[in-house]
Each structure stands twice: as structure tokens, then as C-alpha cells.
Write a protein that holds these residues in place. Structure first.
Motif, PDB file in Angstrom:
ATOM      1  N   ALA B 147      -4.020  12.167 -12.875  1.00  0.00           N
ATOM      2  CA  ALA B 147      -3.866  10.832 -13.453  1.00  0.00           C
ATOM      3  C   ALA B 147      -3.972   9.768 -12.363  1.00  0.00           C
ATOM      4  CB  ALA B 147      -2.516  10.731 -14.169  1.00  0.00           C
ATOM      5  N   TRP B 148      -3.465  10.093 -11.178  1.00  0.00           N
ATOM      6  CA  TRP B 148      -3.535   9.148 -10.060  1.00  0.00           C
ATOM      7  C   TRP B 148      -4.979   8.855  -9.673  1.00  0.00           C
ATOM      8  CZ3 TRP B 148      -5.371  10.089  -5.029  1.00  0.00           C
ATOM      9  CH2 TRP B 148      -5.130   9.067  -4.104  1.00  0.00           C
ATOM     10  N   MET B 149      -5.844   9.863  -9.808  1.00  0.00           N
ATOM     11  CA  MET B 149      -7.264   9.634  -9.482  1.00  0.00           C
ATOM     12  C   MET B 149      -7.887   8.649 -10.461  1.00  0.00           C
ATOM     13  SD  MET B 149      -8.060  13.629  -8.787  1.00  0.00           S
ATOM     14  CE  MET B 149      -9.841  13.570  -8.599  1.00  0.00           C
ATOM     15  N   ASN B 150      -7.388   8.667 -11.702  1.00  0.00           N
ATOM     16  CA  ASN B 150      -7.875   7.721 -12.706  1.00  0.00           C
ATOM     17  C   ASN B 150      -7.190   6.378 -12.597  1.00  0.00           C
ATOM     18  OD1 ASN B 150      -9.784   9.265 -14.215  1.00  0.00           O
ATOM     19  ND2 ASN B 150      -8.070  10.475 -14.971  1.00  0.00           N
ATOM     20  N   SER B 151      -5.961   6.416 -12.117  1.00  0.00           N
ATOM     21  CA  SER B 151      -5.158   5.206 -12.110  1.00  0.00           C
ATOM     22  C   SER B 151      -4.429   5.118 -10.767  1.00  0.00           C
ATOM     23  CB  SER B 151      -4.160   5.289 -13.268  1.00  0.00           C
ATOM     24  OG  SER B 151      -3.307   4.185 -13.236  1.00  0.00           O
ATOM     25  N   PRO B 152      -5.208   4.874  -9.697  1.00  0.00           N
ATOM     26  CA  PRO B 152      -4.612   4.931  -8.358  1.00  0.00           C
ATOM     27  C   PRO B 152      -3.484   3.920  -8.186  1.00  0.00           C
ATOM     28  CG  PRO B 152      -6.935   4.265  -8.248  1.00  0.00           C
ATOM     29  CD  PRO B 152      -6.634   4.523  -9.673  1.00  0.00           C
ATOM     30  N   ALA B 153      -2.422   4.349  -7.528  1.00  0.00           N
ATOM     31  CA  ALA B 153      -1.271   3.473  -7.300  1.00  0.00           C
ATOM     32  C   ALA B 153      -0.543   3.978  -6.065  1.00  0.00           C
ATOM     33  CB  ALA B 153      -0.331   3.519  -8.513  1.00  0.00           C
ATOM     34  N   GLY B 154       0.331   3.145  -5.541  1.00  0.00           N
ATOM     35  CA  GLY B 154       1.195   3.580  -4.447  1.00  0.00           C
ATOM     36  C   GLY B 154       0.574   3.501  -3.069  1.00  0.00           C
ATOM     37  N   PHE B 155      -0.412   2.640  -2.876  1.00  0.00           N
ATOM     38  CA  PHE B 155      -0.967   2.431  -1.529  1.00  0.00           C
ATOM     39  C   PHE B 155      -1.817   1.161  -1.540  1.00  0.00           C
ATOM     40  CE2 PHE B 155      -4.170   4.598  -3.940  1.00  0.00           C
ATOM     41  CZ  PHE B 155      -5.383   4.111  -3.487  1.00  0.00           C
ATOM     42  N   ASP B 156      -2.112   0.665  -0.343  1.00  0.00           N
ATOM     43  CA  ASP B 156      -3.089  -0.420  -0.211  1.00  0.00           C
ATOM     44  C   ASP B 156      -4.295   0.121   0.531  1.00  0.00           C
ATOM     45  OD1 ASP B 156      -1.505  -2.421  -1.430  1.00  0.00           O
ATOM     46  OD2 ASP B 156      -0.301  -2.520   0.405  1.00  0.00           O
ATOM     47  N   TRP B 157      -5.466  -0.235   0.029  1.00  0.00           N
ATOM     48  CA  TRP B 157      -6.708   0.272   0.621  1.00  0.00           C
ATOM     49  C   TRP B 157      -7.288  -0.804   1.515  1.00  0.00           C
ATOM     50  CZ3 TRP B 157      -8.334   5.019   1.064  1.00  0.00           C
ATOM     51  CH2 TRP B 157      -9.680   5.305   1.326  1.00  0.00           C
TER      52      TRP B 157
END
Lengths: 338, 442
Positions: B147-157
């Protein structure tokens, strides 16, 4: 908290080599058993590892998870450079686990049993060998950060005498621990002297293979031999492992099953510690760049902290359950067939 | 074949293969536990035999699931090192919990399979239950990572590096609930209908066999609940996708134009060149309603996005249609089961109902595989949505096609052997039953 993660990583590798290794070793013993003892050996092996091999296999999963969670740079580097042996390892793992399960659960016991057994035994050997090869390959110093060509990039790091020698060494270690462990699982008086003989022979083969690692290091100019001799920790551990050997033989002779098992486990710990004392905290040693160590490739502190807590809490769940599993299936009076 | 495509095929194959065994491994224990409970309460030997028969299946499928799962944990790095070197530190946490759950599952499975006559009957039963519970938990943890790959969260790129990592936020990303609930329900649905179908086929051959009858009823009771819940979960998921990944929704629906009051296309073949979906049936305004709960809402079409960000539209759309069609069929079958159970129990053994159950057998797994194609193909060209592409993450190791071939051959052989082993289980069971049937004939 990084130290907690490191301890768990090293402990998982050790436990996989001890418990998972003994399961592989059982397959290797089967591979080299001929004649009338084959059937009996097979029965003991099935009884010994069927209830526990999947749990033992989990130490590999834990190792991999710690590696990619806490040391992603190391995981990514190994995945690229050691691609080919890793694929072969995977195929071996798939074949070994399924063949063993199929052999046990096939509802009709006919000629196919021989096929499963063959695959189980051969792939146990292959997995052990490649596992050892991978351990040798990461520290061999043949990996390169900026390689040129296929040989340098993907073959030379593992296809060298040193890695082959560590591959063989691990294989003999696994066979040795398995032979000690199986003595405790066996209740057949005909097979017993045979198993005792095997465990002694295997310990000698293991020592010989260990010597071959030194020889390979000298031939390849890896420097493992010199570092080992000048490292006080390595020398202490190897001395302990050597002292343990006659004690182990005595325990086997007097059929003190648990004493023998614990000494064999300690011996494995000493051998692995002696080997890794040379390298700690390096994991991947490059020819042309700084090594990747457990410190310079660690993930950010927040990740490490959460992983450490997950491992600590997880082990509160896993260890009692694992202890219970082993108690149910490994106690002495548990000698009835499955 | 170019390396990226080969690597994607290998990953797809490994996932598609593993999913089947993982789902059976995590939901089959629940069926087993029900039957086991019935035995403990009623001391009816048929339930005992059924429990043991199912547990053999669980043992075989779990082993294949465990080793193919091990392969996957390596393949993430082998195929996508560029992804794992960033993702490991961010989304490794659910994997560490998954490792724990999986470990407990393996331990409990050992206790259950080999603990007959060694454990207290209720401890033994609880071990079986824990196999299922920890299996489902490990499933949930793995799905949160996806799910994280679809809805990335928890970091700044920033400049191609992840900073300010927060693994909690990454794990509890926006998609984790919708995706994991959809998957877990789907796993129950697929496994239960497959099991029910298998026993229905055996009932067609051996009418009134008590074991198969009870097996089919237990499986259908669980499967039908899942099948009725699944469309609700699907609706929840689709609304979620509409909000987070409008381009994936557009590909799922074969929607090229951005429209207010968009119609729902049923069937049809999207043509990326002409930018239309041909041969489909349109239900006016239905898509706007399904996606946003409002008949007049605007649905973004593919034309609003640059073409290089399009996923393969035809594959995504067709896979989605297959999933929805199979799911709808199973939901209807599930409702029918309950109607018959409450009103006309004897019809459950009618030839026509047994044929219906047999036909339903593969549909859950077909829906499951199609659903994963929607999720994964529909996210292309990204591996982490809008952050990192699959092309940037793929391994530099050449000759990926050989990896693909090795795994095609291995998994084909394993599938073949698994089916063959099941047939032999059934054969052995049949031979036993002919004698016992005389004793327990109704």
C-alpha cells in the motif's frame, strides 16, 4: 539501539546456521548414506526435522528482514554482485523445502518417494554450499564498487577458491552438527553405532575443510590467514572450539544427548565467532572502495530504533513459542514415530 | 526481451504464484479450525477425518508458500535494488513484524500438524487457530508495504534521496486499510470457494458422502460471507484509488476523457492509439457515482495526464473487469447459498447447485490474480507512486530473461506437482471412504 539490531542480526545468522544448518546437514547425511542404513536414516531424519524445519527456516527470513530494513545499502549491494549464487540458492531452498514436505505428505508412498528424497538430499547440499560461498564472497575483497565487465562484476566475487573453500567448510559444519543432533533423535539400536561413527568422521572432515579455508586464503592472497593469526579473539575462539571437540566425543560416547547437542552448538558459535572476529564490523569488503560496515551502512536512527523494538518484542513472542515447540518434539521420551 | 520487462515478468510471476499459496496458507487454517472444533464438541469421526485431510493440504500449501515467500524476500533486492536501497529503511518495519508473525505461524503449524496425541486437545486446537491468526496478520503487514508503494508516506524526497524518515507514517499510509481489508477478504473468498468447489465435484461423483458434504458447507459458509463483504470493500477501495491515484482509476475504467457525470464502461477494449474504449457497454453517470458518490462528479480521464505516465491501459482495464465479474458472480452464489440454507437445505446437494459450486471454484483465485494485476500494472511506470520508476530501480545485472526462465520452469513444475499431490490425496481419501461409507452411510 544499533547494537541491539546488530546482536539480533548476528544471532539470527548463528541460529540459522545452527538450526536451519542442522536440517540441511540432515539432507547431506542422507545424500552420503548408502545401503541398508538408508531407510533407517531417512526415518530418523523425517522424525527429527518434520515438525521444526519451517520454524528453523524462519531465521533466514529474520536475517534478510534485518538486513534490508537496517542495512539497505548492504542488501542492495549483495543483491547485485552476488546475483547468480543467490538465484541458485533460492532454487535450492525451493526444491529442498517442497521435496521434503512432499515426501512426507504424499498420500501414496510409491517410487516417487525416491525422487523426492534425491531432490531433498542434493538440494540440501547445494543450499549449504552456496550459503557458505556467499559468506566467503562478501569478505573475500573481490567485490568491486566500480567493476568493469561481467567477470569482475558478477562472477569473480564468488567464483574463487576462497569462496569455494568457505562453501565446503559450511557444508561440512552443517553435516557435523546434524550428525550430532540426529543421535538424540534416533532410537534404533542398529543405527546408533553408525551415527556415532558418522559424527566423529564428520568432525574430522570439518577440521580438514577449515584448514582448506586457510590454504585457499594463502593461495588467493586474501589475507584472512594473517589477520586470523594476529587476532586475539579469533585465536581464543578457535582454541575453545578445539577444546570442545574431545569433550563432545566423550559426551557422544556416553550418550549424553543434550550435553552433546549443547557442546556442538557452542562449537559452531566459536567457529563462526572466530571467523567473524577477523572482519567485524565489516560486512562487504570492496577491492576498490571503503568497506560497507554495520555502522557506515546503517539506516537512520529512527528506523533502527523501531526495528530494535520490533525485534525485542517479537523475540518475547517467538522464543517461548519456539522453546515450547522444541520441548514437545525433542524431549527424550518422545520416541514414538510420527 | 529487455531487462526491465523480464524483471517485471519475473516479479509478476513470483507474486502471482506466491499469492495463491500464501492465501491458502493463511485462510485454510480457519476452515480446519471450524471442523476441528466440531469434532472436539461432537466427537464425530467425520469431522476428525476432515480436519486431518485439510491439514495435509495446509501442510503442502504452506511449505510452497513459505519457500516462494523466501524467494520473494530475496527477489525484492535481486530485481529492484534501486528500490530497496531507499525503501528498506522506510517500509522495513512492517516486514519486521511480518517476520515475527510468520515465525509464530510456522511454529504453530508444526505444533498443530504433529501435535495429535501429544498436546492437550484444546491447546492443539488453539495452535491451529494461531496458524490462521498469525497468517492473516503477516498478510496485513505485507499488504501495508505494498500500500505504501501506491500511497507513499513517511519521508521527504529530496534530490533522489529519502530524508526525514518516519516508519510509522509509512506503515499507516492512506491505502493500508482499504488494500489490506480487500486482500484478506479476497483470500478467504478465493480459498473457501476453491475448497467448496473441490468438495462439490467430489459430491457429484459420490452423492451423500458425509465428509464432502460437511466440508462443502463449512467452506461455503465462510466463503459466502466473504463474497458478500467483498463488493463493499471493493467500493471502499475504488473510492480510495479515485482520490489517491486518479490515473489508475482512469485506466481501470478505460476512461480517456475527463467528464462530469461519467458513465461506467462494462467490458470493452481500450485502444491507446485512438484514445477510446471500444465495444463496451456504458451505464450513464454510474462511474461518477461509484467513484465519488455523486452522479455529477468529475472523473479525471487519461487524456489529462502525460502519456509517459500512463499504465498499460488495456491490461489494467481488462483485469479489472475480470475481477469485478468474478466477484459479482461469487457474491450472487454466496447469497443463493444462504437462501437455500435457510429455506431449502436439501437443494444444496442438488446436482445443479453442486455444478454451480464447482464452476465457482476457480473464480475467487481468478479475481485475486486479476486484482493484483490491477494494483501492480495500474501503478506503472512507478514503483513508488510519483517518486521512483520501475526503470530506475531495476537491477543492472544483464540476462534477466534467464532468471525468468528458471522461475517459470520451477513454478510450473511445482504447480504441476501440487495438483498431482492433491489428486493423490483425494484418491487415498476415496479408497478409505468406500469402506467407511458403509459404516457411516446415512
Amino acid at each position: 539501539m544499533l547494537y541491539v539490531v546488530i546482536i539480533f542480526l548476528l544471532a539470527s545468522v548463528y541460529l540459522y546456521c545452527l538450526l536451519g544448518g542442522a536440517d540441511f546437514g540432515a539432507g547431506i547425511i542422507e545424500l552420503f548414506t548408502r545401503g541398508k542404513n538408508k531407510k533407517l536414516t531417512r526415518a530418523v531424519i523425517t522424525k527429527a526435522i518434520a515438525p521444526i524445519w519451517e520454524a528453523n527456516h524462519m531465521w533466514l527470513i529474520i536475517t534478510i528482514v534485518i538486513l534490508f530494513n537496517a542495512f539497505p545499502a548492504i542488501y542492495a549491494q549483495i543483491s547485485i554482485t552476488l546475483y547468480i549464487p543467490l538465484i541458485l540458492l533460492l532454487v535450492g531452498i525451493i526444491l529442498r523445502g517442497t521435496a521434503f514436505t512432499f515426501r512426507h505428505y504424499d498420500a501414496i508412498k510409491d517410487n516417487s518417494q525416491e525422487v523426492y528424497s534425491r531432490i531433498f538430499a542434493v538440494s540440501s547440499f547445494i543450499v549449504s554450499f552456496f550459503l557458505g560461498m556467499l559468506i566467503g564472497a562478501v569478505v573475500s575483497g573481490k567485490m568491486m564498487m566500480h567493476p568493469t565487465g561481467f567477470w569482475e562484476s558478477y562472477l569473480n566475487p564468488w567464483l574463487n577458491l576462497f569462496s569455494i573453500s568457505t562453501g565446503l567448510f559450511i557444508t561440512t559444519i552443517f553435516a557435523f552438527t546434524a550428525s550430532v543432533f540426529l543421535i538424540g533423535d534416533n532410537s534404533d539400536e542398529i543405527l546408533m553405532p553408525e551415527l556415532i561413527r558418522k559424527s566423529k568422521i564428520n568432525s574430522l572432515i570439518m577440521v580438514t575443510a577449515g584448514a582448506f579455508v586457510f590454504l585457499a586464503s594463502i593461495i588467493e592472497g586474501i589475507g584472512f590467514d594473517r589477520s586470523f593469526i594476529s587476532n586475539p579473539f579469533s585465536l581464543t575462539f578457535i582454541a575453545l572450539a578445539t577444546i570442545a571437540l574431545p569433550l563432545l566425543w566423550k559426551a557422544i560416547e556416553t550418550r549424553k544427548i543434550w550435553q552433546a547437542r549443547i557442546i556442538a552448538g557452542a562449537q559452531l558459535l566459536f567457529i563462526i565467532s572466530a571467523f567473524y572476529s577477523v572482519y567485524f564490523p565489516k560486512i562487504v569488503i570492496f577491492k576498490d572502495a571503503e568497506s560497507l560496515t554495520l555502522f557506515n551502512s546503517a539506516a537512520p536512527a529512527v528506523t533502527i530504533n523501531l526495528l530494535a523494538w520490533a525485534l525485542l518484542i517479537g523475540s518475547l513472542l517467538i522464543f517461548p513459542a519456539l522453546f515450547y515447540l522444541l520441548r514437545v518434539f525433542k524431549r527424550k521420551e518422545n520416541n514414538d514415530p510420527l | 526481451m529487455d531487462n526491465l520487462l523480464a524483471a517485471r515478468f519475473t516479479m509478476g510471476l513470483s507474486l502471482a504464484f506466491h499469492i495463491i499459496f500464501a492465501c491458502i496458507g493463511m485462510t485454510m487454517p480457519f476452515l480446519m479450525v471450524v471442523s476441528h472444533w466440531m469434532y472436539l464438541k461432537r466427537k464425530d469421526e467425520t469431522y476428525l477425518r476432515l480436519t486431518k485431510t485439510w491439514s495435509k493440504g495446509v501442510a503442502i500449501f504452506f511449505a510452497i508458500g513459505a519457500v516462494s515467500g523466501t524467494a520473494l524476500s530475496f527477489e525484492l533486492g535481486l530485481l529492484w535494488p534501486g528500490f530497496m536501497k531507499h525503501a528498506g529503511a522506510i517500509i522495513g518495519m512492517p516486514f519486521s513484524w511480518e517476520g515475527t508473525a510468520f515465525f509464530i505461524e510456522a511454529i504453530c503449524l508444526g505444533l498443530f500438524l504433529y501435535g495429535w496425541n501429544k498436546l492437550n486437545p484444546y491447546v492443539h486446537w488453539a495452535a491451529g487457530l494461531m496458524v490462521g491468526v498469525s497468517g492473516v496478520l503477516s498478510g496485513v503487514f505485507v499488504i501495508t508495504a505494498n500500500a505504501w508503494m501506491n500511497s507513499p508516506a513517511g519521508f521527504d524526497w529530496v534530490n533522489g534521496q529519502a530524508i526525514n524518515i518516519d516508519p510509522w507514517k509509512a506503515m499507516f499510509n492512506d491505502a493500508w486499510i482499504s488494500q489490506s481489508s480487500h486482500m484478506i477478504i479476497g483470500a478467504f473468498e478465493a480459498t473457501a470457494f476453491a475448497v467448496a468447489g473441490l468438495h462439490a465435484i467430489l459430491l457429484l461423483k459420490r452423492k451423500n458422502n458425509l465428509l464432502h458434504k460437511r466440508a462443502m458447507i463449512i467452506a461455503l459458509a465462510i466463503g459466502s460471507v466473504a463474497a458478500v463483504l467483498q463488493p463493499l470493500s471493493g467500493d471502499f477501495s475504488a473510492k480510495d484509488v479515485a482520490k489517491r491515484q486518479p490515473i489508475k482509476l482512469a485506466a481501470m475504467e478505460g476512461q480517456f476523457e475527463t467528464e462530469k457525470g461519467a458513465g461506467l464502461t462494462i467490458g470493452g477494449i481500450p485502444n491507446e492509439e485512438k484514445r477510446i474504449t471500444e465495444y463496451g457497454i456504458k451505464i450513464p453517470k454510474a462511474l461518477s457515482f461509484l467513484a465519488y458518490g455523486n452522479f455529477e462528479a468529475e472523473v479525471k480521464g487519461l487524456n489529462d495526464f502525460p502519456k509517459e505516465e500512463w499504465p498499460p491501459v488495456a491490461t489494467t482495464h481488462i483485469a479489472f473487469q475480470i475481477m469485478v465479474a468474478s466477484g459479482t458472480f461469487l457474491a450472487a452464489a454466496g447469497i443463493l447459498f444462504w437462501i437455500l440454507w435457510l429455506k431449502k437445505k436439501e437443494w444444496l446437494l442438488h446436482r445443479k447447485f453442486l455444478i454451480l459450486a464447482a464452476v465457482s471454484a476457480p473464480l475467487g483465485f481468478i479475481a485475486l490474480e486479476a486484482g493484483w494485476m490491477v494494483t501492480e500494472v495500474g501503478r506503472q511506470p512507478w514503483i513508488i507512486y510519483k517518486i521512483l520508476t520501475t526503470a530506475e530501480s531495476v537491477t543492472p545485472v544483464p540476462g534477466q530473461v534467464f532468471h525468468l526462465l528458471i522461475f517459470i520452469i520451477s513454478y510450473l513444475i511445482l504447480s504441476f506437482v501440487a495438483v498431482w499431490l492433491m489428486r493423490r490425496q483425494i484418491k487415498a481419501l476415496d479408497e478409505n471412504i468406500t469402506e467407511e461409507q458403509l459404516k457411516t452411510a446415512e
